[in-house]
Design a protein around this motif. Sequence first.
Motif, PDB file in Angstrom:
ATOM      1  N   LEU A  37       0.893  -1.098  -0.151  1.00  9.46           N
ATOM      2  CA  LEU A  37      -0.268  -0.027   0.057  1.00  9.46           C
ATOM      3  C   LEU A  37       0.847   1.151  -0.177  1.00  9.46           C
ATOM      4  O   LEU A  37       0.505   2.074  -0.610  1.00  9.46           O
ATOM      5  N   LEU A  38       2.139   1.245   0.662  1.00  7.76           N
ATOM      6  CA  LEU A  38       2.848   2.235   0.861  1.00  7.76           C
ATOM      7  C   LEU A  38       3.556   2.352  -0.391  1.00  7.76           C
ATOM      8  O   LEU A  38       3.402   3.713  -1.117  1.00  7.76           O
ATOM      9  N   GLU A  39       3.750   1.545  -1.358  1.00  6.81           N
ATOM     10  CA  GLU A  39       4.432   1.587  -2.791  1.00  6.81           C
ATOM     11  C   GLU A  39       3.288   2.135  -3.589  1.00  6.81           C
ATOM     12  O   GLU A  39       3.698   3.189  -4.306  1.00  6.81           O
ATOM     13  N   ARG A  91       4.000  16.562   0.168  1.00  9.75           N
ATOM     14  CA  ARG A  91       3.124  15.396   0.160  1.00  9.75           C
ATOM     15  C   ARG A  91       3.398  14.637   1.444  1.00  9.75           C
ATOM     16  O   ARG A  91       4.484  14.708   2.145  1.00  9.75           O
ATOM     17  N   PRO A  92       2.421  13.845   1.744  1.00 11.98           N
ATOM     18  CA  PRO A  92       2.690  13.324   3.072  1.00 11.98           C
ATOM     19  C   PRO A  92       3.664  12.161   3.208  1.00 11.98           C
ATOM     20  O   PRO A  92       4.320  11.644   2.134  1.00 11.98           O
ATOM     21  N   PHE A 170      -3.458   8.299   4.798  1.00 12.10           N
ATOM     22  CA  PHE A 170      -2.963   9.215   3.679  1.00 12.10           C
ATOM     23  C   PHE A 170      -3.889  10.330   3.278  1.00 12.10           C
ATOM     24  O   PHE A 170      -3.785  11.545   3.030  1.00 12.10           O
ATOM     25  N   GLU A 171      -5.219   9.995   3.225  1.00 12.60           N
ATOM     26  CA  GLU A 171      -6.207  10.956   2.810  1.00 12.60           C
ATOM     27  C   GLU A 171      -6.547  11.913   3.861  1.00 12.60           C
ATOM     28  O   GLU A 171      -6.442  13.075   3.769  1.00 12.60           O
ATOM     29  N   GLY A 203      -4.766   6.809  -1.285  1.00  4.16           N
ATOM     30  CA  GLY A 203      -5.454   7.879  -0.446  1.00  4.16           C
ATOM     31  C   GLY A 203      -5.064   9.068  -0.767  1.00  4.16           C
ATOM     32  O   GLY A 203      -3.625   9.281  -0.967  1.00  4.16           O
ATOM     33  N   ARG A 204      -5.651  10.234  -1.417  1.00  4.74           N
ATOM     34  CA  ARG A 204      -5.228  11.344  -1.602  1.00  4.74           C
ATOM     35  C   ARG A 204      -6.120  12.372  -1.142  1.00  4.74           C
ATOM     36  O   ARG A 204      -7.352  12.273  -0.574  1.00  4.74           O
TER      37      ARG A 204
END
Lengths: 579, 103
Positions: A37-39, A91-92, A170-171, A203-204
């Motif tokens: 998921l991080l990738e 960016r996060p 992340f969102e 997540g954006r």
Amino acid sequence: MSSTPTQAPRAAAEAAAQSANPPAGETLSGAQIVVRLLERQGIATVAGIPGGAILPFYDALSASDKIRHVLARHEQGAGFMAQGMARATGRPAVCLASSGPGATNLLTAIADAKLDSIPLVAITGQVPRAMIGTDAFQEVDTYGLSIPITKHNFLVSSAEELLEVIPRAFEIAASGRPGPVLVDIPKDVQNQRIEVREWPEPGRAQPAPPADAAAIARAVDMIAQAERPILYLGGGVVHSGAAQLAVALAETASLPTVMTLMALGAMPVDHPLSLGMLGMHGARCTNLALDECDLLIAVGARFDDRATGKVAAFCPGAKIIHIDIDPSELDKIKTAHVGIAGDVSAVLQALLPKVQPQFRKRWLSHVAGLRAQHPLQTPGIDDARTHYGLISAVAACLDDEATVATDVGQHQMWVAQAYPLRRPRQWLTSGGLGTMGFGVPAAIGAALAEPSRTVVCFTGDGSILMNIQELVTAAEEGANVKIVLMNNASLGLVYQQQTLFYGERIYASKFQAMPDFVKVAEGFGIRAVDLDQAAQPRVALAEALAAPGPCLIHASIDMNEKVYPMVPPGAANKEMIGG
Amino acid sequence: MNATSPNERSALARAVLELDVNNHAGVMSHVVGLFSRRAYNVEGILVMPVGDGAMSRIWLLVNEDLRLPQMVKQVEKLEDVLAVRRHGADHAVFERLEEFFRA
């Protein structure tokens, strides 16, 4: 977690199973799922320290060819490295720690991110679910500890939940007013294997709700009618990517412009409308102009006490337009005549075409007069062996592509006053929490995120010792950071306050013993230059800044130099001392 | 928590907040933490699940205070809070419970 988060992926998996060509499911551990998921999130660099409760994750991370792990030497360092990445790029960014002390060591960096609205995703290992609440080895209530210092936090109770929680983290970190999110993952959840048939979207940032058009129209009228308006920019302008729009508004409506510590760089400091930083250590002309304004247009700023001084006396004759993405900031400190909740970029975009170009000759010439009569005093700026002179000499060696980080203290305020910042995200500093120890790891993070830039970190002899261990991380990574250590052998701002406000009773602010910082840096494996010993400090400085890789540049500063002007704590901004 | 006497407390105006929240461990901590860190006493708390239990409703009895509008905005920012409604102190929810709280 409620039962809801698991339903979406399950429903998606069922839908996929029913389609003609169901995608082959993969059986993965929770740890592998997080890595994937991080990738998918586009994360290329993470900073952290492994430990027992997060080892399954580290084992999975070792198999990733997309994510580089930077091994910090203290979890707080990892947290600030991630902050450096996030502040430089917008960016996060991700930091990692194990349970117990690993998690508690992260807390200061997380709190710092909360106060400065920095998007951060902190992932911590936790003891296995069956042991939670038993005072197990390295167990601490990470969830409970992080509630007041995060924007949101999660304690994950199944591998399946990770498919929902990680993108959501992340969102949340990136949406609206950015902030830190913590995800606490028990070890058995990291080891739990499940079949994954479909991956969630990364997540954006979700767009903010549109702003009230009627309020924008009222703001336009107020700007048109004002005689002595001032534009007051905060960190939200940088976060929103609205610096150009803010400058355009200032130019269109002839608005003298002040910036908070967090907004420096949003308007180039040498722009004719820029009055630089306001508040406790702002120039006299800046605070005096604010005292006279009849309209204050606050954009992405939160009326912090270091900016406003005594609130009741801040811009006493001004009406206020307040634009902020966080509705709770409106009317929190000062009641706005027009409050506009919305993304600063979107609001300025809507506002700008409606604002009639105006040239306020009287007000601008009055402000120019204030500036001529009460400019920022920078004694010694031509002598590289003084504090202002050193900052100016560093700037003379670099262009606007360089990134400038600071620690916290006198050096931070001198750099804020005197460094010619001209680019949003050029300036990385701990504003709200004021965390000594921020500078070195944040600079490393910025250098790792943007390797083409030179990152300068101004620090002090008090601050650098609070995360000195990260010098070895800088050496290991070959990070292009130039640490300018302004050494006054004291906790300079404490010494200054004791001198000015505590009857010169100097206590616990002068260091009796002083490390040999050049040797310390060399011992950690990075180059070091002592400007005190250099016959030609400017030449030595230029060489040190030009050579690639990490370097420590040591310079002694007179302990009795003060940050002036200074508004005494609790006083009105016009009651400045010195300068 | 507040250094007010019982008489002073009853003289203060009250308000009732009604919160729709996700139902999971930790939501109460998020909500009451916002009050406790501001030394803003919560006089009464009621929570029960609603519907299938995915959501809960929290009722808070608080003193009217100049800070209340800011408190409501802070509560609205919590990710697990879905809605906040403000009522007067005469709302039936706490009045009906008074018989369980006699000294």
